[in-house]
Design a protein around this motif. Structure first.
Motif, mmCIF file in Angstrom:
data_model
loop_
_atom_site.group_PDB
_atom_site.id
_atom_site.type_symbol
_atom_site.label_atom_id
_atom_site.label_comp_id
_atom_site.label_asym_id
_atom_site.label_seq_id
_atom_site.Cartn_x
_atom_site.Cartn_y
_atom_site.Cartn_z
ATOM 1 N N SER A 193 0.842 -1.182 0.000
ATOM 2 C CA SER A 193 0.000 0.000 0.000
ATOM 3 C C SER A 193 0.883 1.240 0.000
ATOM 4 C CB SER A 193 -0.953 0.008 1.202
ATOM 5 O OG SER A 193 -0.231 0.020 2.423
ATOM 6 N N ARG A 194 0.255 2.391 -0.137
ATOM 7 C CA ARG A 194 1.006 3.642 -0.144
ATOM 8 C C ARG A 194 0.158 4.763 0.421
ATOM 9 N NH1 ARG A 194 2.651 4.515 -6.181
ATOM 10 N NH2 ARG A 194 3.082 6.684 -5.534
ATOM 11 N N ASP A 195 0.823 5.751 1.002
ATOM 12 C CA ASP A 195 0.191 6.959 1.509
ATOM 13 C C ASP A 195 0.947 8.119 0.875
ATOM 14 O OD1 ASP A 195 -0.762 9.173 2.878
ATOM 15 O OD2 ASP A 195 -0.816 8.165 4.812
ATOM 16 N N ASP A 196 0.410 8.646 -0.210
ATOM 17 C CA ASP A 196 1.126 9.667 -0.966
ATOM 18 C C ASP A 196 1.279 10.973 -0.189
ATOM 19 O OD1 ASP A 196 -0.306 8.560 -4.108
ATOM 20 O OD2 ASP A 196 1.649 8.111 -3.228
ATOM 21 N N ALA A 197 0.350 11.270 0.717
ATOM 22 C CA ALA A 197 0.470 12.470 1.531
ATOM 23 C C ALA A 197 1.695 12.417 2.434
ATOM 24 C CB ALA A 197 -0.787 12.679 2.365
ATOM 25 N N LYS A 198 2.143 11.201 2.775
ATOM 26 C CA LYS A 198 3.310 11.009 3.623
ATOM 27 C C LYS A 198 4.535 10.544 2.854
ATOM 28 C CE LYS A 198 0.567 9.797 7.707
ATOM 29 N NZ LYS A 198 0.306 8.762 8.739
ATOM 30 N N ASN A 199 4.432 10.407 1.535
ATOM 31 C CA ASN A 199 5.516 9.871 0.701
ATOM 32 C C ASN A 199 6.030 8.540 1.249
ATOM 33 O OD1 ASN A 199 5.554 11.921 -1.253
ATOM 34 N ND2 ASN A 199 6.928 13.196 -0.018
ATOM 35 N N THR A 200 5.099 7.696 1.642
ATOM 36 C CA THR A 200 5.446 6.453 2.314
ATOM 37 C C THR A 200 4.754 5.258 1.670
ATOM 38 O OG1 THR A 200 5.819 7.576 4.424
ATOM 39 C CG2 THR A 200 5.404 5.216 4.509
ATOM 40 N N GLY A 201 5.497 4.172 1.541
ATOM 41 C CA GLY A 201 4.957 2.902 1.107
ATOM 42 C C GLY A 201 5.053 1.886 2.224
ATOM 43 N N TYR A 202 4.189 0.880 2.173
ATOM 44 C CA TYR A 202 4.124 -0.133 3.213
ATOM 45 C C TYR A 202 4.061 -1.522 2.596
ATOM 46 C CZ TYR A 202 2.525 3.917 5.908
ATOM 47 O OH TYR A 202 2.409 5.157 6.491
ATOM 48 N N LEU A 203 4.556 -2.489 3.342
ATOM 49 C CA LEU A 203 4.353 -3.890 3.011
ATOM 50 C C LEU A 203 3.884 -4.595 4.272
ATOM 51 C CD1 LEU A 203 4.593 -6.020 0.729
ATOM 52 C CD2 LEU A 203 6.819 -6.623 1.717
ATOM 53 N N GLN A 204 2.597 -4.921 4.321
ATOM 54 C CA GLN A 204 2.027 -5.672 5.432
ATOM 55 C C GLN A 204 2.225 -7.154 5.155
ATOM 56 O OE1 GLN A 204 0.416 -4.574 8.379
ATOM 57 N NE2 GLN A 204 0.649 -6.744 8.893
ATOM 58 N N MET A 205 2.903 -7.847 6.053
ATOM 59 C CA MET A 205 3.240 -9.249 5.880
ATOM 60 C C MET A 205 2.561 -10.056 6.979
ATOM 61 S SD MET A 205 7.287 -8.970 4.857
ATOM 62 C CE MET A 205 7.744 -8.361 6.484
ATOM 63 N N ASN A 206 1.624 -10.905 6.593
ATOM 64 C CA ASN A 206 0.900 -11.759 7.519
ATOM 65 C C ASN A 206 1.210 -13.222 7.240
ATOM 66 O OD1 ASN A 206 -0.448 -9.478 8.600
ATOM 67 N ND2 ASN A 206 -2.079 -9.642 7.070
ATOM 68 N N SER A 207 0.893 -14.072 8.204
ATOM 69 C CA SER A 207 1.109 -15.518 8.069
ATOM 70 C C SER A 207 2.514 -15.824 7.580
ATOM 71 C CB SER A 207 0.064 -16.122 7.124
ATOM 72 O OG SER A 207 -1.245 -15.882 7.590
ATOM 73 N N LEU A 208 3.485 -15.213 8.222
ATOM 74 C CA LEU A 208 4.864 -15.337 7.769
ATOM 75 C C LEU A 208 5.385 -16.763 7.902
ATOM 76 C CD1 LEU A 208 6.187 -11.972 9.137
ATOM 77 C CD2 LEU A 208 6.425 -12.739 6.766
ATOM 78 N N LYS A 209 6.205 -17.141 6.947
ATOM 79 C CA LYS A 209 6.805 -18.467 6.875
ATOM 80 C C LYS A 209 8.321 -18.353 6.940
ATOM 81 C CE LYS A 209 3.152 -19.989 3.697
ATOM 82 N NZ LYS A 209 2.880 -20.544 2.337
ATOM 83 N N PRO A 210 9.012 -19.404 7.369
ATOM 84 C CA PRO A 210 10.477 -19.343 7.390
ATOM 85 C C PRO A 210 11.083 -18.987 6.036
ATOM 86 C CG PRO A 210 9.728 -21.201 8.680
ATOM 87 C CD PRO A 210 8.505 -20.631 8.013
ATOM 88 N N GLU A 211 10.456 -19.408 4.953
ATOM 89 C CA GLU A 211 10.986 -19.100 3.641
ATOM 90 C C GLU A 211 10.850 -17.630 3.251
ATOM 91 O OE1 GLU A 211 7.312 -21.837 2.848
ATOM 92 O OE2 GLU A 211 8.804 -21.536 4.430
ATOM 93 N N ASP A 212 10.145 -16.833 4.067
ATOM 94 C CA ASP A 212 10.088 -15.392 3.852
ATOM 95 C C ASP A 212 11.327 -14.681 4.396
ATOM 96 O OD1 ASP A 212 7.490 -15.384 2.639
ATOM 97 O OD2 ASP A 212 6.602 -15.563 4.645
ATOM 98 N N THR A 213 12.176 -15.387 5.114
ATOM 99 C CA THR A 213 13.378 -14.790 5.681
ATOM 100 C C THR A 213 14.265 -14.241 4.572
ATOM 101 O OG1 THR A 213 13.353 -16.211 7.636
ATOM 102 C CG2 THR A 213 15.462 -15.247 7.018
ATOM 103 N N ALA A 214 14.614 -12.961 4.671
ATOM 104 C CA ALA A 214 15.415 -12.306 3.644
ATOM 105 C C ALA A 214 15.701 -10.874 4.079
ATOM 106 C CB ALA A 214 14.682 -12.298 2.300
ATOM 107 N N VAL A 215 16.591 -10.226 3.347
ATOM 108 C CA VAL A 215 16.735 -8.786 3.440
ATOM 109 C C VAL A 215 15.751 -8.170 2.458
ATOM 110 C CG1 VAL A 215 18.255 -6.801 3.135
ATOM 111 C CG2 VAL A 215 19.144 -8.918 4.137
ATOM 112 N N TYR A 216 14.919 -7.270 2.940
ATOM 113 C CA TYR A 216 13.899 -6.618 2.124
ATOM 114 C C TYR A 216 14.325 -5.189 1.807
ATOM 115 C CZ TYR A 216 10.596 -10.430 2.886
ATOM 116 O OH TYR A 216 9.963 -11.660 2.898
ATOM 117 N N HIS A 217 14.240 -4.823 0.536
ATOM 118 C CA HIS A 217 14.575 -3.483 0.071
ATOM 119 C C HIS A 217 13.357 -2.856 -0.590
ATOM 120 C CE1 HIS A 217 19.055 -3.734 0.386
ATOM 121 N NE2 HIS A 217 18.810 -5.029 0.256
#
Length: 120
Positions: free
Chosen positions: A70-94
């Motif tokens: 998602s994004r909030d353009d008024a704040k110049n901010t983007g988001y990534l909501q991550m639910n039901s996380l799994k071990p294979e999601d382990t990583a460096v996120y950019h």
């Protein structure tokens, strides 16, 4: 001129949730597409999700139904909501953003990266 600052990474148990944020600052006329990449040890960098200026989204198959960009353009901010996380999601996120600094100049910018570790 433009800087992206990420936050929200950390250690979480399988099934847990995290929300990553990415805030752009500096000379910004308009933010075009925003996205998130991740790179796990021993694997190629992978495009996880994107969101256009109009709100259209894409996701890699492995996160569909679990992650929401998602994004909030008024704040110049983007988001990534991550639910039901799994071990294979382990990583460096950019985060990355395609940004107009004025009406004619377009360039890509990258955040510094944040570690997400999913482990029991």
């Amino acid at each position: 001129q433009v800087q992206l600052v990420e936050s929200g990474g950390g250690l979480v148990q399988p099934g847990g949730s995290l929300r990553l944020s990415c805030t752009a600052s500096g000379r910004i006329f308009r933010i075009n597409t925003m996205g998130w990449y991740r790179q796990a040890l021993g694997k190629q960098r992978e495009l996880v999700a994107t969101i256009s200026s109009g709100g259209a989204t894409t996701y890699v198959d492995s996160v569909k139904g679990r992650f929401t960009i998602s994004r909030d353009d008024a704040k110049n901010t983007g988001y990534l909501q991550m639910n039901s996380l799994k071990p294979e999601d382990t990583a460096v996120y950019h985060c990355t953003a395609n940004i107009y600094s004025d009406s004619l100049y377009l360039n890509d910018y990258w955040g510094q990266g944040t570690q997400v570790t999913v482990s029991s």
